[in-house]
Write a protein that holds these residues in place. Structure first.
Motif, PDB file in Angstrom:
ATOM      1  N   ALA A   6       0.825  -1.212   0.000  1.00 54.61           N
ATOM      2  CA  ALA A   6       0.000   0.000   0.000  1.00 54.61           C
ATOM      3  C   ALA A   6       0.861   1.265   0.000  1.00 54.61           C
ATOM      4  N   GLU A   7       1.948   1.269   0.769  1.00 56.53           N
ATOM      5  CA  GLU A   7       2.827   2.437   0.823  1.00 56.53           C
ATOM      6  C   GLU A   7       3.515   2.669  -0.525  1.00 56.53           C
ATOM      7  N   VAL A   8       4.039   1.592  -1.107  1.00 55.53           N
ATOM      8  CA  VAL A   8       4.728   1.706  -2.398  1.00 55.53           C
ATOM      9  C   VAL A   8       3.739   2.137  -3.475  1.00 55.53           C
ATOM     10  N   ARG A   9       2.564   1.513  -3.508  1.00 58.94           N
ATOM     11  CA  ARG A   9       1.549   1.852  -4.510  1.00 58.94           C
ATOM     12  C   ARG A   9       1.167   3.337  -4.422  1.00 58.94           C
ATOM     13  N   ALA A  10       0.981   3.847  -3.228  1.00 61.98           N
ATOM     14  CA  ALA A  10       0.587   5.253  -3.061  1.00 61.98           C
ATOM     15  C   ALA A  10       1.645   6.195  -3.634  1.00 61.98           C
ATOM     16  N   ILE A  11       2.896   5.900  -3.399  1.00 64.53           N
ATOM     17  CA  ILE A  11       3.986   6.750  -3.903  1.00 64.53           C
ATOM     18  C   ILE A  11       4.065   6.667  -5.420  1.00 64.53           C
ATOM     19  N   VAL A  12       3.987   5.460  -5.955  1.00 68.69           N
ATOM     20  CA  VAL A  12       4.045   5.281  -7.410  1.00 68.69           C
ATOM     21  C   VAL A  12       2.883   6.001  -8.073  1.00 68.69           C
ATOM     22  N   TYR A  34       3.015  -5.146  -7.929  1.00 68.64           N
ATOM     23  CA  TYR A  34       3.703  -5.045  -6.642  1.00 68.64           C
ATOM     24  C   TYR A  34       3.811  -6.439  -6.037  1.00 68.64           C
ATOM     25  N   GLU A  35       5.014  -6.816  -5.641  1.00 67.98           N
ATOM     26  CA  GLU A  35       5.229  -8.094  -4.964  1.00 67.98           C
ATOM     27  C   GLU A  35       5.600  -7.788  -3.518  1.00 67.98           C
ATOM     28  N   ALA A  36       4.860  -8.376  -2.596  1.00 71.89           N
ATOM     29  CA  ALA A  36       5.055  -8.056  -1.184  1.00 71.89           C
ATOM     30  C   ALA A  36       6.336  -8.649  -0.605  1.00 71.89           C
ATOM     31  N   ASP A  37       6.550  -9.925  -0.803  1.00 71.43           N
ATOM     32  CA  ASP A  37       7.667 -10.600  -0.141  1.00 71.43           C
ATOM     33  C   ASP A  37       8.521 -11.400  -1.114  1.00 71.43           C
ATOM     34  N   ALA A  38       8.865 -10.796  -2.217  1.00 73.27           N
ATOM     35  CA  ALA A  38       9.659 -11.510  -3.212  1.00 73.27           C
ATOM     36  C   ALA A  38      11.090 -11.693  -2.725  1.00 73.27           C
ATOM     37  N   LYS A  39      11.653 -12.828  -3.002  1.00 74.90           N
ATOM     38  CA  LYS A  39      13.056 -13.098  -2.679  1.00 74.90           C
ATOM     39  C   LYS A  39      13.856 -12.856  -3.954  1.00 74.90           C
ATOM     40  N   ILE A  57       6.059  -2.659 -15.126  1.00 74.59           N
ATOM     41  CA  ILE A  57       7.023  -2.403 -14.058  1.00 74.59           C
ATOM     42  C   ILE A  57       6.577  -3.197 -12.839  1.00 74.59           C
ATOM     43  N   THR A  58       7.513  -3.904 -12.222  1.00 74.03           N
ATOM     44  CA  THR A  58       7.223  -4.657 -11.006  1.00 74.03           C
ATOM     45  C   THR A  58       8.111  -4.141  -9.883  1.00 74.03           C
ATOM     46  N   PHE A  59       7.480  -3.823  -8.762  1.00 77.05           N
ATOM     47  CA  PHE A  59       8.208  -3.391  -7.572  1.00 77.05           C
ATOM     48  C   PHE A  59       8.256  -4.538  -6.572  1.00 77.05           C
ATOM     49  N   CYS A  60       9.429  -4.812  -6.054  1.00 76.32           N
ATOM     50  CA  CYS A  60       9.599  -5.745  -4.949  1.00 76.32           C
ATOM     51  C   CYS A  60       9.511  -4.891  -3.685  1.00 76.32           C
ATOM     52  N   CYS A  61       8.361  -4.897  -3.047  1.00 79.89           N
ATOM     53  CA  CYS A  61       8.085  -3.958  -1.952  1.00 79.89           C
ATOM     54  C   CYS A  61       8.995  -4.153  -0.750  1.00 79.89           C
ATOM     55  N   GLN A  64      12.039  -1.968  -0.910  1.00 81.25           N
ATOM     56  CA  GLN A  64      11.883  -0.512  -0.872  1.00 81.25           C
ATOM     57  C   GLN A  64      12.056  -0.056   0.576  1.00 81.25           C
ATOM     58  N   THR A  65      12.883   0.966   0.767  1.00 81.94           N
ATOM     59  CA  THR A  65      13.211   1.383   2.131  1.00 81.94           C
ATOM     60  C   THR A  65      12.533   2.675   2.578  1.00 81.94           C
ATOM     61  N   ASP A  66      12.240   3.572   1.634  1.00 82.98           N
ATOM     62  CA  ASP A  66      11.614   4.847   1.988  1.00 82.98           C
ATOM     63  C   ASP A  66      11.039   5.473   0.716  1.00 82.98           C
ATOM     64  N   PRO A  67      10.261   6.540   0.847  1.00 81.02           N
ATOM     65  CA  PRO A  67       9.655   7.157  -0.339  1.00 81.02           C
ATOM     66  C   PRO A  67      10.666   7.598  -1.396  1.00 81.02           C
ATOM     67  N   ASP A  68      11.810   8.132  -0.978  1.00 80.80           N
ATOM     68  CA  ASP A  68      12.833   8.536  -1.951  1.00 80.80           C
ATOM     69  C   ASP A  68      13.328   7.341  -2.751  1.00 80.80           C
ATOM     70  N   ASN A  69      13.481   6.203  -2.091  1.00 79.72           N
ATOM     71  CA  ASN A  69      13.920   4.980  -2.754  1.00 79.72           C
ATOM     72  C   ASN A  69      12.893   4.533  -3.798  1.00 79.72           C
ATOM     73  N   VAL A  70      11.625   4.603  -3.461  1.00 77.68           N
ATOM     74  CA  VAL A  70      10.561   4.222  -4.401  1.00 77.68           C
ATOM     75  C   VAL A  70      10.571   5.155  -5.610  1.00 77.68           C
ATOM     76  N   ARG A  71      10.655   6.467  -5.359  1.00 73.00           N
ATOM     77  CA  ARG A  71      10.671   7.434  -6.467  1.00 73.00           C
ATOM     78  C   ARG A  71      11.890   7.231  -7.355  1.00 73.00           C
ATOM     79  N   SER A  72      13.032   6.952  -6.758  1.00 69.62           N
ATOM     80  CA  SER A  72      14.249   6.700  -7.523  1.00 69.62           C
ATOM     81  C   SER A  72      14.105   5.445  -8.388  1.00 69.62           C
ATOM     82  N   ASN A  73      13.546   4.393  -7.821  1.00 69.27           N
ATOM     83  CA  ASN A  73      13.347   3.160  -8.590  1.00 69.27           C
ATOM     84  C   ASN A  73      12.331   3.357  -9.703  1.00 69.27           C
ATOM     85  N   LEU A  74      11.287   4.138  -9.446  1.00 62.75           N
ATOM     86  CA  LEU A  74      10.299   4.430 -10.484  1.00 62.75           C
ATOM     87  C   LEU A  74      10.957   5.181 -11.634  1.00 62.75           C
TER      88      LEU A  74
END
Length: 161
Positions: A6-12, A34-39, A57-61, A64-74
């Motif tokens: 939910a946090e990653v989705r909101a930022i994206v 979005y994958e919650a617990d991908a290894k 685009i697939t995010f391994c949630c 992701q460590t913080d909002p800046d990290n999510v924005r950078s990965n996006l």
């Protein structure tokens, strides 16, 4: 601490349209998963359907460590879309290496290296700005401040009779 889906989705969702427009990839159909617990050893990745201009685009949630990290990965994954012509070239060369595993390995390594280096170069350019004097009109000099007028000397009063 890993972030939730939910946090990653909101930022994206807050930033994807702005970033896609800025990078001029908003003509692509971009889907996000979005994958919650991908290894995995990746934080986000993109797959491209070049013929139909579709990007997934697939995010391994949990990476992701913080909002800046999510924005950078996006931003990083959207830049990969920007570089789709390179990806088409790399995919087109693949059949020439299929019968030679050593050559295929070198091609795969060079494709990954060149692609990630181009993305990194664009990220750095965006981060530092493209202050090219040819592309950026000069900023006009500020107008000079008006000079203060000198005070007038008092005039002598004359008394009339």
């Amino acid at each position: 601490m890993p972030m939730t889906v939910a946090e990653v989705r909101a930022i994206v969702e807050e930033h994807i349209n702005e970033y896609a427009a800025a990078l001029q990839v908003n003509t692509w159909r971009i889907y996000v998963a979005y994958e919650a617990d991908a290894k995995t050893d990746w934080a986000a990745q993109v797959s491209l359907d070049l013929d139909y201009r579709i990007a997934n685009i697939t995010f391994c949630c949990n990476s992701q460590t913080d909002p800046d990290n999510v924005r950078s990965n996006l931003q990083h994954e959207l830049i990969h879309i920007l570089l789709a012509p390179f990806e088409l070239y790399a995919q087109s060369m693949q059949p020439f290496f299929e019968s030679n595993p050593a050559a295929q390995s070198v091609h795969s390594r060079m494709r990954t290296f060149a692609g990630e280096q181009m993305v990194g170069n664009i990220e750095r350019a965006l981060r530092h700005g493209l202050n090219d004097p040819i592309l950026t009109p000069p900023v006009p000099a500020p107008a000079p401040e008006p000079a203060m007028a000198k005070p007038k000397k008092p005039t002598k009063r004359v008394r009339l009779r």
